[in-house]
Motif scaffolding. Structure first.
Motif, PDB file in Angstrom:
ATOM      1  N   HIS A  28      -9.516  53.856   5.512  1.00  0.00           N
ATOM      2  CA  HIS A  28      -9.841  53.469   4.317  1.00  0.00           C
ATOM      3  C   HIS A  28      -8.596  53.292   3.340  1.00  0.00           C
ATOM      4  CE1 HIS A  28     -11.800  53.075   0.454  1.00  0.00           C
ATOM      5  NE2 HIS A  28     -11.044  54.010  -0.099  1.00  0.00           N
ATOM      6  N   ALA A  29      -7.863  51.999   3.564  1.00  0.00           N
ATOM      7  CA  ALA A  29      -6.632  51.581   3.051  1.00  0.00           C
ATOM      8  C   ALA A  29      -6.887  50.541   2.183  1.00  0.00           C
ATOM      9  CB  ALA A  29      -5.924  51.418   4.402  1.00  0.00           C
ATOM     10  N   PRO A  30      -7.816  50.363   0.978  1.00  0.00           N
ATOM     11  CA  PRO A  30      -7.951  48.970   0.305  1.00  0.00           C
ATOM     12  C   PRO A  30      -6.613  48.872  -0.508  1.00  0.00           C
ATOM     13  CG  PRO A  30      -8.972  51.038  -0.720  1.00  0.00           C
ATOM     14  CD  PRO A  30      -8.492  51.358   0.503  1.00  0.00           C
ATOM     15  N   TYR A  31      -5.977  49.682  -1.004  1.00  0.00           N
ATOM     16  CA  TYR A  31      -4.531  49.509  -1.608  1.00  0.00           C
ATOM     17  C   TYR A  31      -3.312  49.178  -0.772  1.00  0.00           C
ATOM     18  CZ  TYR A  31      -7.887  51.977  -4.419  1.00  0.00           C
ATOM     19  OH  TYR A  31      -8.930  52.652  -5.162  1.00  0.00           O
ATOM     20  N   SER A  32      -3.007  49.638  -0.065  1.00  0.00           N
ATOM     21  CA  SER A  32      -1.821  49.696   0.931  1.00  0.00           C
ATOM     22  C   SER A  32      -1.917  48.445   2.071  1.00  0.00           C
ATOM     23  CB  SER A  32      -0.996  50.569   1.429  1.00  0.00           C
ATOM     24  OG  SER A  32      -1.854  51.264   2.527  1.00  0.00           O
ATOM     25  N   ARG A  33      -3.540  48.544   2.477  1.00  0.00           N
ATOM     26  CA  ARG A  33      -3.812  47.695   3.790  1.00  0.00           C
ATOM     27  C   ARG A  33      -3.086  48.220   4.973  1.00  0.00           C
ATOM     28  NH1 ARG A  33      -3.882  44.090  -0.464  1.00  0.00           N
ATOM     29  NH2 ARG A  33      -5.648  43.360  -1.140  1.00  0.00           N
ATOM     30  N   PHE A  34      -2.652  49.487   4.922  1.00  0.00           N
ATOM     31  CA  PHE A  34      -1.715  50.120   5.972  1.00  0.00           C
ATOM     32  C   PHE A  34      -2.565  51.145   6.692  1.00  0.00           C
ATOM     33  CE2 PHE A  34       1.809  52.245   8.116  1.00  0.00           C
ATOM     34  CZ  PHE A  34       2.637  51.368   8.584  1.00  0.00           C
ATOM     35  N   ALA A  35      -3.307  50.588   7.541  1.00  0.00           N
ATOM     36  CA  ALA A  35      -4.445  51.345   8.284  1.00  0.00           C
ATOM     37  C   ALA A  35      -3.492  52.339   9.280  1.00  0.00           C
ATOM     38  CB  ALA A  35      -5.566  50.738   9.063  1.00  0.00           C
ATOM     39  N   VAL A  36      -3.798  53.579   9.435  1.00  0.00           N
ATOM     40  CA  VAL A  36      -3.266  54.391  10.422  1.00  0.00           C
ATOM     41  C   VAL A  36      -4.245  55.481  11.063  1.00  0.00           C
ATOM     42  CG1 VAL A  36      -1.550  56.456  10.726  1.00  0.00           C
ATOM     43  CG2 VAL A  36      -1.044  54.548   8.810  1.00  0.00           C
ATOM     44  N   GLY A  37      -4.232  55.496  12.206  1.00  0.00           N
ATOM     45  CA  GLY A  37      -5.012  56.574  13.006  1.00  0.00           C
ATOM     46  C   GLY A  37      -4.159  57.500  13.849  1.00  0.00           C
ATOM     47  N   ALA A  38      -4.984  58.544  13.859  1.00  0.00           N
ATOM     48  CA  ALA A  38      -4.335  59.681  14.701  1.00  0.00           C
ATOM     49  C   ALA A  38      -5.490  60.449  15.597  1.00  0.00           C
ATOM     50  CB  ALA A  38      -3.940  60.633  13.629  1.00  0.00           C
ATOM     51  N   ALA A  39      -4.850  60.739  16.672  1.00  0.00           N
ATOM     52  CA  ALA A  39      -5.644  61.847  17.552  1.00  0.00           C
ATOM     53  C   ALA A  39      -5.036  63.076  17.847  1.00  0.00           C
ATOM     54  CB  ALA A  39      -6.068  60.852  18.812  1.00  0.00           C
ATOM     55  N   LEU A  40      -5.453  64.155  17.743  1.00  0.00           N
ATOM     56  CA  LEU A  40      -4.849  65.522  17.745  1.00  0.00           C
ATOM     57  C   LEU A  40      -5.490  65.903  19.133  1.00  0.00           C
ATOM     58  CD1 LEU A  40      -3.206  67.599  16.554  1.00  0.00           C
ATOM     59  CD2 LEU A  40      -5.121  68.421  15.308  1.00  0.00           C
ATOM     60  N   LEU A  41      -4.838  66.325  20.095  1.00  0.00           N
ATOM     61  CA  LEU A  41      -5.224  67.062  21.187  1.00  0.00           C
ATOM     62  C   LEU A  41      -5.334  68.436  21.306  1.00  0.00           C
ATOM     63  CD1 LEU A  41      -6.042  66.746  24.146  1.00  0.00           C
ATOM     64  CD2 LEU A  41      -3.793  66.564  25.015  1.00  0.00           C
ATOM     65  N   CYS A  42      -6.407  69.056  21.165  1.00  0.00           N
ATOM     66  CA  CYS A  42      -6.605  70.493  21.091  1.00  0.00           C
ATOM     67  C   CYS A  42      -6.199  71.131  22.360  1.00  0.00           C
ATOM     68  CB  CYS A  42      -8.145  70.744  20.580  1.00  0.00           C
ATOM     69  SG  CYS A  42      -8.571  69.934  18.789  1.00  0.00           S
ATOM     70  N   ALA A  43      -5.930  72.445  22.314  1.00  0.00           N
ATOM     71  CA  ALA A  43      -5.526  73.060  23.547  1.00  0.00           C
ATOM     72  C   ALA A  43      -6.478  73.153  24.606  1.00  0.00           C
ATOM     73  CB  ALA A  43      -5.019  74.782  23.289  1.00  0.00           C
ATOM     74  N   ASP A  44      -8.027  72.996  23.906  1.00  0.00           N
ATOM     75  CA  ASP A  44      -9.127  73.197  25.032  1.00  0.00           C
ATOM     76  C   ASP A  44      -9.607  71.874  25.648  1.00  0.00           C
ATOM     77  OD1 ASP A  44     -10.269  71.946  22.909  1.00  0.00           O
ATOM     78  OD2 ASP A  44     -11.747  73.492  22.735  1.00  0.00           O
ATOM     79  N   GLY A  45      -8.733  70.888  25.184  1.00  0.00           N
ATOM     80  CA  GLY A  45      -8.780  69.476  25.915  1.00  0.00           C
ATOM     81  C   GLY A  45      -9.390  68.610  25.013  1.00  0.00           C
ATOM     82  N   THR A  46     -10.293  68.880  23.912  1.00  0.00           N
ATOM     83  CA  THR A  46     -10.907  68.035  23.009  1.00  0.00           C
ATOM     84  C   THR A  46     -10.065  67.369  22.137  1.00  0.00           C
ATOM     85  OG1 THR A  46     -11.161  69.792  21.244  1.00  0.00           O
ATOM     86  CG2 THR A  46     -13.005  69.751  22.698  1.00  0.00           C
ATOM     87  N   VAL A  47     -10.435  66.118  21.751  1.00  0.00           N
ATOM     88  CA  VAL A  47      -9.716  65.524  20.889  1.00  0.00           C
ATOM     89  C   VAL A  47     -10.187  65.265  19.245  1.00  0.00           C
ATOM     90  CG1 VAL A  47      -8.629  62.906  20.527  1.00  0.00           C
ATOM     91  CG2 VAL A  47      -8.737  64.231  22.783  1.00  0.00           C
ATOM     92  N   GLN A  48      -9.540  65.428  18.291  1.00  0.00           N
ATOM     93  CA  GLN A  48      -9.990  65.413  16.906  1.00  0.00           C
ATOM     94  C   GLN A  48      -9.306  64.086  16.370  1.00  0.00           C
ATOM     95  OE1 GLN A  48     -12.431  67.024  15.007  1.00  0.00           O
ATOM     96  NE2 GLN A  48     -12.376  65.245  14.115  1.00  0.00           N
ATOM     97  N   PRO A  49     -10.178  63.126  16.118  1.00  0.00           N
ATOM     98  CA  PRO A  49      -9.491  61.866  15.461  1.00  0.00           C
ATOM     99  C   PRO A  49      -9.404  62.050  14.032  1.00  0.00           C
ATOM    100  CG  PRO A  49     -11.606  61.388  15.831  1.00  0.00           C
ATOM    101  CD  PRO A  49     -11.609  62.760  16.536  1.00  0.00           C
ATOM    102  N   GLY A  50      -8.415  61.356  13.445  1.00  0.00           N
ATOM    103  CA  GLY A  50      -8.300  61.031  11.944  1.00  0.00           C
ATOM    104  C   GLY A  50      -7.849  59.666  11.513  1.00  0.00           C
ATOM    105  N   CYS A  51      -8.105  59.333  10.226  1.00  0.00           N
ATOM    106  CA  CYS A  51      -7.502  58.241   9.760  1.00  0.00           C
ATOM    107  C   CYS A  51      -7.178  58.372   8.359  1.00  0.00           C
ATOM    108  CB  CYS A  51      -8.605  56.950   9.869  1.00  0.00           C
ATOM    109  SG  CYS A  51     -10.040  57.228   8.975  1.00  0.00           S
ATOM    110  N   ASN A  52      -6.248  57.501   7.966  1.00  0.00           N
ATOM    111  CA  ASN A  52      -5.926  57.630   6.582  1.00  0.00           C
ATOM    112  C   ASN A  52      -6.950  57.424   5.416  1.00  0.00           C
ATOM    113  OD1 ASN A  52      -5.106  54.951   7.374  1.00  0.00           O
ATOM    114  ND2 ASN A  52      -3.778  54.608   5.643  1.00  0.00           N
ATOM    115  N   VAL A  53      -7.022  58.043   4.686  1.00  0.00           N
ATOM    116  CA  VAL A  53      -8.144  58.020   3.402  1.00  0.00           C
ATOM    117  C   VAL A  53      -7.373  57.595   2.051  1.00  0.00           C
ATOM    118  CG1 VAL A  53     -10.115  58.646   2.377  1.00  0.00           C
ATOM    119  CG2 VAL A  53      -9.593  59.043   4.656  1.00  0.00           C
ATOM    120  N   GLU A  54      -7.121  56.568   1.707  1.00  0.00           N
ATOM    121  CA  GLU A  54      -6.578  56.215   0.392  1.00  0.00           C
ATOM    122  C   GLU A  54      -7.182  56.366  -0.833  1.00  0.00           C
ATOM    123  OE1 GLU A  54      -3.238  52.910   1.966  1.00  0.00           O
ATOM    124  OE2 GLU A  54      -4.705  52.287   0.341  1.00  0.00           O
TER     125      GLU A  54
END
Length: 134
Positions: free
Chosen positions: A18-44
């Protein structure tokens, strides 16, 4: 999980930013020690200081899901831009990587994969040891 797959997860998360102001969309993916992946994105937010970076969104969701140990995080932004976690994100990630060993996957402006340990991106980080006064 291979680094390519983790970066692909970050790219996929970027699509939800959700980047309506900067229009600079960013995504992240965090690798947990148990092998699961938690995604995230910027929220302006219209109040810019209330904006959440993708890395902190991923970390917060992982912690809310009971995760506390992480091995890597991938960060994806617009093509043609070298991207690395901001200082606040580095500090927040350091809370869960006291040895600084968390692997940070990024891309250079030309798209070339880059990686660094969190300790290299945030040397001499502030942590629990600085809070001890006894």
């Amino acid at each position: 999980m291979q680094h390519v797959a983790l970066m692909a997860a970050a790219e996929a998360a970027r699509a939800h930013a959700h980047a309506p102001y900067s229009r600079f969309a960013v995504g992240a993916a965090l690798l947990c020690a148990d092998g699961t992946v938690q995604p995230g994105c910027n929220v302006e937010n219209a109040s810019y200081g209330a904006t959440l970076c993708a890395e902190r969104v991923a970390l917060g969701a992982a912690v809310a899901a009971g995760q506390r140990r992480f091995t890597a995080i991938a960060v994806a932004g617009p093509a043609g831009v070298a991207l690395s976690p901001c200082g606040i994100c580095r500090q927040v990630l350091a809370e869960f990587s006291p040895d600084g060993g968390l692997l940070v996957l990024m891309r250079a402006a030309d798209g070339t994969p880059r990686q660094a340990r969190l300790a290299d991106l945030l040397p001499d980080s502030f942590g629990p040891d600085q809070l001890r006064t006894d």
